[in-house]
Motif scaffolding. Sequence first.
Motif, PDB file in Angstrom:
ATOM      1  N   ASP A   1      -0.033  -0.473   2.393  1.00 23.30           N
ATOM      2  CA  ASP A   1      -1.688  -0.307   2.742  1.00 23.30           C
ATOM      3  C   ASP A   1      -2.232  -0.418   1.059  1.00 23.30           C
ATOM      4  OD1 ASP A   1      -4.116  -0.096   3.563  1.00 23.30           O
ATOM      5  OD2 ASP A   1      -3.883   2.182   3.830  1.00 23.30           O
ATOM      6  N   LEU A   2      -3.427  -0.943   0.866  1.00 19.06           N
ATOM      7  CA  LEU A   2      -4.268  -1.185   0.035  1.00 19.06           C
ATOM      8  C   LEU A   2      -5.180   0.189  -0.420  1.00 19.06           C
ATOM      9  CD1 LEU A   2      -5.350  -4.763  -0.097  1.00 19.06           C
ATOM     10  CD2 LEU A   2      -3.444  -3.744  -1.201  1.00 19.06           C
ATOM     11  N   SER A   3      -5.689   0.764   0.609  1.00 20.33           N
ATOM     12  CA  SER A   3      -6.848   1.790   0.396  1.00 20.33           C
ATOM     13  C   SER A   3      -5.988   3.047   0.610  1.00 20.33           C
ATOM     14  CB  SER A   3      -7.903   1.425   1.041  1.00 20.33           C
ATOM     15  OG  SER A   3      -8.713   2.588   0.888  1.00 20.33           O
ATOM     16  N   MET A   4      -5.578   3.729  -0.553  1.00 18.23           N
ATOM     17  CA  MET A   4      -5.031   5.029  -0.381  1.00 18.23           C
ATOM     18  C   MET A   4      -5.161   5.760  -1.419  1.00 18.23           C
ATOM     19  SD  MET A   4      -0.888   4.037   0.611  1.00 18.23           S
ATOM     20  CE  MET A   4      -0.664   3.052  -0.810  1.00 18.23           C
ATOM     21  N   PRO A   5      -5.513   7.410  -1.423  1.00 16.74           N
ATOM     22  CA  PRO A   5      -5.846   8.189  -2.429  1.00 16.74           C
ATOM     23  C   PRO A   5      -5.059   8.148  -3.571  1.00 16.74           C
ATOM     24  CG  PRO A   5      -4.906   9.316  -0.642  1.00 16.74           C
ATOM     25  CD  PRO A   5      -4.861   7.885  -0.244  1.00 16.74           C
ATOM     26  N   GLY A   6      -5.294   8.478  -4.768  1.00 13.25           N
ATOM     27  CA  GLY A   6      -4.453   8.510  -5.992  1.00 13.25           C
ATOM     28  C   GLY A   6      -4.037   6.969  -6.430  1.00 13.25           C
ATOM     29  N   MET A   7      -2.669   6.787  -6.596  1.00 14.92           N
ATOM     30  CA  MET A   7      -2.548   5.441  -6.805  1.00 14.92           C
ATOM     31  C   MET A   7      -2.868   4.598  -5.659  1.00 14.92           C
ATOM     32  SD  MET A   7       1.223   3.891  -7.833  1.00 14.92           S
ATOM     33  CE  MET A   7       1.577   4.558  -9.707  1.00 14.92           C
ATOM     34  N   ASP A   8      -3.480   3.412  -5.570  1.00 12.33           N
ATOM     35  CA  ASP A   8      -3.744   2.492  -4.591  1.00 12.33           C
ATOM     36  C   ASP A   8      -2.832   1.719  -4.203  1.00 12.33           C
ATOM     37  OD1 ASP A   8      -4.150   0.377  -6.568  1.00 12.33           O
ATOM     38  OD2 ASP A   8      -6.271   0.316  -6.198  1.00 12.33           O
ATOM     39  N   GLY A   9      -2.651   0.717  -3.210  1.00 17.49           N
ATOM     40  CA  GLY A   9      -1.780  -0.251  -3.015  1.00 17.49           C
ATOM     41  C   GLY A   9      -1.561  -1.369  -4.110  1.00 17.49           C
ATOM     42  N   VAL A  10      -2.522  -1.755  -4.897  1.00 21.08           N
ATOM     43  CA  VAL A  10      -2.366  -3.011  -5.790  1.00 21.08           C
ATOM     44  C   VAL A  10      -1.674  -2.344  -6.839  1.00 21.08           C
ATOM     45  CG1 VAL A  10      -3.550  -3.993  -7.446  1.00 21.08           C
ATOM     46  CG2 VAL A  10      -4.506  -4.075  -5.132  1.00 21.08           C
ATOM     47  N   ALA A  11      -1.980  -1.144  -7.347  1.00 19.54           N
ATOM     48  CA  ALA A  11      -1.161  -0.471  -8.662  1.00 19.54           C
ATOM     49  C   ALA A  11       0.290  -0.101  -7.924  1.00 19.54           C
ATOM     50  CB  ALA A  11      -2.001   0.786  -8.911  1.00 19.54           C
ATOM     51  N   ALA A  12       0.420   0.195  -6.863  1.00 20.11           N
ATOM     52  CA  ALA A  12       1.651   0.698  -6.300  1.00 20.11           C
ATOM     53  C   ALA A  12       2.540  -0.645  -6.439  1.00 20.11           C
ATOM     54  CB  ALA A  12       1.693   1.653  -5.077  1.00 20.11           C
ATOM     55  N   THR A  13       1.896  -1.683  -5.713  1.00 18.32           N
ATOM     56  CA  THR A  13       2.798  -2.923  -5.674  1.00 18.32           C
ATOM     57  C   THR A  13       3.106  -3.439  -7.117  1.00 18.32           C
ATOM     58  OG1 THR A  13       1.634  -3.647  -3.778  1.00 18.32           O
ATOM     59  CG2 THR A  13       2.524  -5.348  -5.228  1.00 18.32           C
ATOM     60  N   ALA A  14       2.333  -3.383  -8.156  1.00 18.29           N
ATOM     61  CA  ALA A  14       2.641  -3.790  -9.629  1.00 18.29           C
ATOM     62  C   ALA A  14       3.832  -2.950  -9.953  1.00 18.29           C
ATOM     63  CB  ALA A  14       1.361  -3.781 -10.145  1.00 18.29           C
ATOM     64  N   ALA A  15       3.718  -1.744  -9.578  1.00 19.09           N
ATOM     65  CA  ALA A  15       4.808  -0.814 -10.202  1.00 19.09           C
ATOM     66  C   ALA A  15       6.192  -1.192  -9.497  1.00 19.09           C
ATOM     67  CB  ALA A  15       4.357   0.692 -10.024  1.00 19.09           C
ATOM     68  N   ILE A  16       6.168  -1.294  -8.201  1.00 22.16           N
ATOM     69  CA  ILE A  16       7.261  -1.349  -7.666  1.00 22.16           C
ATOM     70  C   ILE A  16       7.753  -2.912  -7.746  1.00 22.16           C
ATOM     71  CG2 ILE A  16       8.282  -2.017  -5.100  1.00 22.16           C
ATOM     72  CD1 ILE A  16       6.185   0.166  -4.320  1.00 22.16           C
TER      73      ILE A  16
ATOM     74  N   ARG B   1      10.693  -6.687  -1.529  1.00 20.16           N
ATOM     75  CA  ARG B   1       9.726  -7.700  -1.284  1.00 20.16           C
ATOM     76  C   ARG B   1       8.476  -6.815  -0.541  1.00 20.16           C
ATOM     77  NH1 ARG B   1      14.596 -10.810  -0.424  1.00 20.16           N
ATOM     78  NH2 ARG B   1      14.273 -12.499  -2.051  1.00 20.16           N
ATOM     79  N   VAL B   2       7.133  -6.889  -1.089  1.00 22.05           N
ATOM     80  CA  VAL B   2       6.058  -5.932  -0.889  1.00 22.05           C
ATOM     81  C   VAL B   2       5.019  -6.973   0.014  1.00 22.05           C
ATOM     82  CG1 VAL B   2       3.985  -4.808  -1.403  1.00 22.05           C
ATOM     83  CG2 VAL B   2       6.155  -4.584  -2.812  1.00 22.05           C
ATOM     84  N   VAL B   3       4.870  -6.291   1.070  1.00 18.63           N
ATOM     85  CA  VAL B   3       4.189  -7.052   2.273  1.00 18.63           C
ATOM     86  C   VAL B   3       2.758  -6.257   2.264  1.00 18.63           C
ATOM     87  CG1 VAL B   3       3.413  -8.158   4.500  1.00 18.63           C
ATOM     88  CG2 VAL B   3       5.589  -8.616   3.297  1.00 18.63           C
ATOM     89  N   VAL B   4       1.776  -6.590   1.991  1.00 11.54           N
ATOM     90  CA  VAL B   4       0.427  -5.922   2.217  1.00 11.54           C
ATOM     91  C   VAL B   4       0.016  -5.846   3.530  1.00 11.54           C
ATOM     92  CG1 VAL B   4      -2.039  -5.950   1.688  1.00 11.54           C
ATOM     93  CG2 VAL B   4      -0.615  -6.027  -0.277  1.00 11.54           C
ATOM     94  N   LEU B   5      -0.262  -4.648   4.011  1.00 14.63           N
ATOM     95  CA  LEU B   5      -0.678  -4.645   5.364  1.00 14.63           C
ATOM     96  C   LEU B   5      -2.022  -3.732   5.374  1.00 14.63           C
ATOM     97  CD1 LEU B   5      -0.303  -4.937   8.359  1.00 14.63           C
ATOM     98  CD2 LEU B   5       0.842  -2.717   8.563  1.00 14.63           C
TER      99      LEU B   5
ATOM    100  N   ALA C   1       9.642 -12.071   5.043  1.00 12.53           N
ATOM    101  CA  ALA C   1       9.594 -11.775   3.480  1.00 12.53           C
ATOM    102  C   ALA C   1      11.150 -11.250   3.053  1.00 12.53           C
ATOM    103  CB  ALA C   1       8.826 -10.217   3.595  1.00 12.53           C
ATOM    104  N   ALA C   2      11.862 -10.605   4.057  1.00 12.81           N
ATOM    105  CA  ALA C   2      13.244 -10.231   3.685  1.00 12.81           C
ATOM    106  C   ALA C   2      13.992 -11.425   3.440  1.00 12.81           C
ATOM    107  CB  ALA C   2      13.875  -9.323   4.893  1.00 12.81           C
ATOM    108  N   ALA C   3      13.630 -12.503   3.952  1.00 10.07           N
ATOM    109  CA  ALA C   3      14.224 -13.974   3.727  1.00 10.07           C
ATOM    110  C   ALA C   3      13.648 -14.741   2.585  1.00 10.07           C
ATOM    111  CB  ALA C   3      14.254 -15.016   4.922  1.00 10.07           C
TER     112      ALA C   3
END
Length: 206
Positions: A56-71, A79-83, A120-122
Amino acid sequence: MTSTTVLLADDHAMVRAGLAGLIDATDDLSVVAQAADGAEALAAVDRAAPDVVLMDLSMPGMDGVAATAAITAAHPHVRVVVLTSFSDQARVGAAVAAGAIGYQLKDAEPDQLLAAVRAAAAGHAPLDPRVASSLLPGTTTRSAVAMSPREVQVLRLVAQGRANKQIARTLGITERTVKAHLGSVFRRIGVSDRTSAAMWARDHLD
C-alpha cells in the motif's frame, strides 16, 4: 509445486485479511507475513524473505514509496507490487522510481490481482491498464516514465557501470532478459549504445 510467497503491507487489517484469504485460497501462492506500515514491511522482508510484496502507498510512519525504496535496495530479488487506490501520475511515477515492479489498483478484479502477483514473481511488470496510461509521456519529449519498471531498473544499473552479468545477478533475471530490456530501452530513448544510455539516464533519472 513450489509456492510463491507473499508479504502484505497495508495499514487496514480488514484489507490484509481479505487479501490473505484470496491468496491463501490458491494452490501456488501463500502469505508468509503481514505488516501495518512501511517499517514493519521492511522488517518482515528481512525476516520472511518473500518473493513478492503487495505494498500500500498511504501508511503511517514510513509510507509505501519509502518502504519500496528500502526493500528493493536491500533485497533486489524481492518484487514489490504497489496495491493502492491512487492512480495519479505523480504517485505512480514515485512508486516506479522507488523500484516497484508493478502497480495495481485496489478495485481490480481478484483474478487480475492474483495474475499480477504471479507475473511479478516471474519477473514481469504487471501494470493496471488504467495506470499504464498515466505512464505514457504526454509530449514528444523522451521520458523515463514511458518505460516499464524493470526497464528503469536495468537502465539505472547501466548508468552505474554494471555489466549485463552483474545486472542479471542483481535483479534475479537472465542475461538474455537483460539484453532484451536494454534493446527496448535503447529504442524508447533513441540511443544505440550503453554509453549514450548511461548519459541519458544521468540527465533524466533522479
